[in-house]
Write a protein that holds these residues in place. Structure first.
Motif, PDB file in Angstrom:
ATOM      1  N   UNK A 128      35.860  34.609  37.698  1.00 13.11           N
ATOM      2  CA  UNK A 128      35.487  35.099  36.373  1.00 13.11           C
ATOM      3  C   UNK A 128      36.747  35.566  35.669  1.00 13.11           C
ATOM      4  N   UNK A 129      36.614  35.931  34.406  1.00 10.52           N
ATOM      5  CA  UNK A 129      37.784  36.324  33.620  1.00 10.52           C
ATOM      6  C   UNK A 129      38.046  37.818  33.750  1.00 10.52           C
ATOM      7  N   UNK A 130      39.304  38.157  34.027  1.00 10.47           N
ATOM      8  CA  UNK A 130      39.757  39.541  34.035  1.00 10.47           C
ATOM      9  C   UNK A 130      40.966  39.618  33.112  1.00 10.47           C
ATOM     10  N   UNK A 131      40.830  40.335  32.031  1.00  6.64           N
ATOM     11  CA  UNK A 131      41.941  40.547  31.102  1.00  6.64           C
ATOM     12  C   UNK A 131      42.479  41.954  31.280  1.00  6.64           C
ATOM     13  N   UNK A 132      43.716  42.175  30.889  1.00 12.37           N
ATOM     14  CA  UNK A 132      44.287  43.512  31.029  1.00 12.37           C
ATOM     15  C   UNK A 132      43.493  44.535  30.214  1.00 12.37           C
ATOM     16  N   UNK A 133      42.922  44.115  29.070  1.00 14.25           N
ATOM     17  CA  UNK A 133      42.137  45.035  28.246  1.00 14.25           C
ATOM     18  C   UNK A 133      40.831  45.446  28.922  1.00 14.25           C
ATOM     19  N   UNK A 134      40.341  44.624  29.844  1.00 13.85           N
ATOM     20  CA  UNK A 134      39.071  44.921  30.492  1.00 13.85           C
ATOM     21  C   UNK A 134      39.214  45.903  31.654  1.00 13.85           C
ATOM     22  N   UNK A 135      40.448  46.275  31.977  1.00 12.14           N
ATOM     23  CA  UNK A 135      40.694  47.245  33.046  1.00 12.14           C
ATOM     24  C   UNK A 135      41.236  48.517  32.403  1.00 12.14           C
ATOM     25  N   UNK A 136      40.535  49.628  32.597  1.00 14.31           N
ATOM     26  CA  UNK A 136      41.022  50.886  32.014  1.00 14.31           C
ATOM     27  C   UNK A 136      42.048  51.523  32.948  1.00 14.31           C
ATOM     28  N   UNK A 137      42.799  52.459  32.411  1.00 15.22           N
ATOM     29  CA  UNK A 137      43.856  53.112  33.188  1.00 15.22           C
ATOM     30  C   UNK A 137      43.294  53.945  34.341  1.00 15.22           C
ATOM     31  N   UNK A 138      42.079  54.414  34.185  1.00 13.69           N
ATOM     32  CA  UNK A 138      41.521  55.346  35.170  1.00 13.69           C
ATOM     33  C   UNK A 138      40.705  54.665  36.262  1.00 13.69           C
ATOM     34  N   UNK A 139      40.515  53.363  36.164  1.00 11.56           N
ATOM     35  CA  UNK A 139      39.666  52.706  37.160  1.00 11.56           C
ATOM     36  C   UNK A 139      40.427  51.651  37.949  1.00 11.56           C
ATOM     37  N   UNK A 140      39.896  51.390  39.110  1.00 11.03           N
ATOM     38  CA  UNK A 140      40.380  50.293  39.934  1.00 11.03           C
ATOM     39  C   UNK A 140      39.192  49.384  40.195  1.00 11.03           C
ATOM     40  N   UNK A 141      39.350  48.119  39.880  1.00  6.69           N
ATOM     41  CA  UNK A 141      38.275  47.141  40.065  1.00  6.69           C
ATOM     42  C   UNK A 141      38.490  46.440  41.400  1.00  6.69           C
ATOM     43  N   UNK A 142      37.431  46.342  42.168  1.00  8.44           N
ATOM     44  CA  UNK A 142      37.487  45.617  43.427  1.00  8.44           C
ATOM     45  C   UNK A 142      36.716  44.311  43.256  1.00  8.44           C
ATOM     46  N   UNK A 143      37.359  43.215  43.588  1.00 10.13           N
ATOM     47  CA  UNK A 143      36.689  41.918  43.500  1.00 10.13           C
ATOM     48  C   UNK A 143      37.166  41.044  44.651  1.00 10.13           C
ATOM     49  N   UNK A 144      36.412  39.992  44.912  1.00 12.16           N
ATOM     50  CA  UNK A 144      36.747  39.066  45.987  1.00 12.16           C
ATOM     51  C   UNK A 144      37.406  37.819  45.421  1.00 12.16           C
ATOM     52  N   UNK A 145      38.474  37.383  46.066  1.00 14.95           N
ATOM     53  CA  UNK A 145      39.087  36.107  45.693  1.00 14.95           C
ATOM     54  C   UNK A 145      38.243  34.987  46.284  1.00 14.95           C
ATOM     55  N   UNK A 146      38.602  33.745  45.995  1.00 16.82           N
ATOM     56  CA  UNK A 146      37.853  32.612  46.525  1.00 16.82           C
ATOM     57  C   UNK A 146      37.847  32.589  48.050  1.00 16.82           C
TER      58      UNK A 146
END
Length: 200
Positions: free
Chosen positions: A122-140
Motif C-alpha cells: 500500500x502507499x505510505x507517504x511521509x505526510x501520512x506518518x506523524x512525528x509522534x507515531x511509529x507505524x508497524x507494517x509487514x513487507x512482502x
C-alpha cells in the motif's frame, strides 16, 4: 422416485471461483481504500507533494530502477529503495562489476530478495506518518517494518533513514534509503560471503 440434485464438486468450485473473481473485480473497480496499518489506524493520503521520477533520473540508481521494474506500476506499493551508495557499502554491489558476466544472475537474485524486504503493498507517504507515531507494517516477505519520521520530514524504517521521499512511478511510491533494509539472517549471509571473498 425422487430426483436429487447433482453434487458435482467441479461445479461447486467453478461457482466459488466465479463469485470470488466478481468480488475482486468490484473491489478493483471502486478502488476501495487500501491503506491500513497493523495498529488498525487509517491514514489519509495527500498526493500533492509526490514528485515523478524522470526517465533519465539517477536519483534512485541502476539497482533501484531494476527493483522498481520488478513491480507492477498499476498497483499500489511503497518501496524503500536503498541508494546506490547503500548497495555498495552494505551489499558490495557495484553497477560496473555486479551486472557483468556471471555475476548478473547473482545480483538479480540479491535484488529480488532485497525487494521482498522493502516493499509494502500500500502507499505510505511521509505526510501520512506523524512525528509522534511509529507505524508497524509487514513487507512482502513478512519482515516487520517500523516506520517513523524525523524532524527533517525524512522517513526512518528499522533505523535506516531516507535521503529522498515521495517519489513516484505509476502507482508505486518510492523512498530512497541510506541503507539496506533486510532481515538478520540475510544480512548474516551477505556478511559471511564478504568475509569469504576477503580470505581469497
Amino acid at each position: 422416485m425422487r430426483r436429487g440434485r447433482s453434487k458435482s464438486p467441479i461445479a461447486f468450485v467453478v461457482v466459488i471461483v466465479s463469485v470470488s473473481c466478481f468480488f475482486v473485480l468490484i473491489l478493483t473497480f471502486f478502488r476501495l481504500p487500501d491503506v491500513s496499518f497493523s495498529n488498525g489506524s487509517r491514514t489519509s493520503i495527500n498526493f500533492k507533494k509526490i514528485s515523478k521520477i524522470t526517465e533519465n533520473s539517477d536519483s534512485i540508481g541502476k539497482f533501484g530502477e531494476m527493483m522498481i521494474e520488478m513491480l507492477p506500476h498499476d498497483l499500489s506499493f511503497t518501496i524503500f529503495v536503498p541508494s546506490e551508495t547503500a548497495f555498495e557499502s552494505d551489499l558490495r554491489l557495484r553497477v560496473s562489476e555486479s551486472l557483468a558476466g556471471e555475476k548478473a544472475n547473482d545480483t538479480y537474485a540479491i535484488l529480488t530478495r532485497v525487494l521482498s524486504f522493502t516493499v509494502v503493498p500500500w502507499k505510505i507517504l511521509s505526510e501520512s506518518v506523524s512525528y509522534t507515531e511509529e507505524i508497524t507494517c509487514d513487507s512482502l516477505s513478512g519482515l516487520k517494518l517500523q516506520v517513523s519520521k524525523d524532524a527533517d520530514d525524512m522517513l526512518v524504517v528499522n533505523r535506516v533513514r531516507s535521503s529522498r521521499v515521495n517519489l513516484r512511478k505509476g502507482e508505486v511510491v518510492i523512498h530512497v534509503m541510506n541503507g539496506v533494509i533486510m532481515e538478520a539472517e540475510f544480512e548474516q549471509s551477505v556478511r559471511s560471503d564478504d568475509s569469504d571473498e576477503d580470505e581469497d
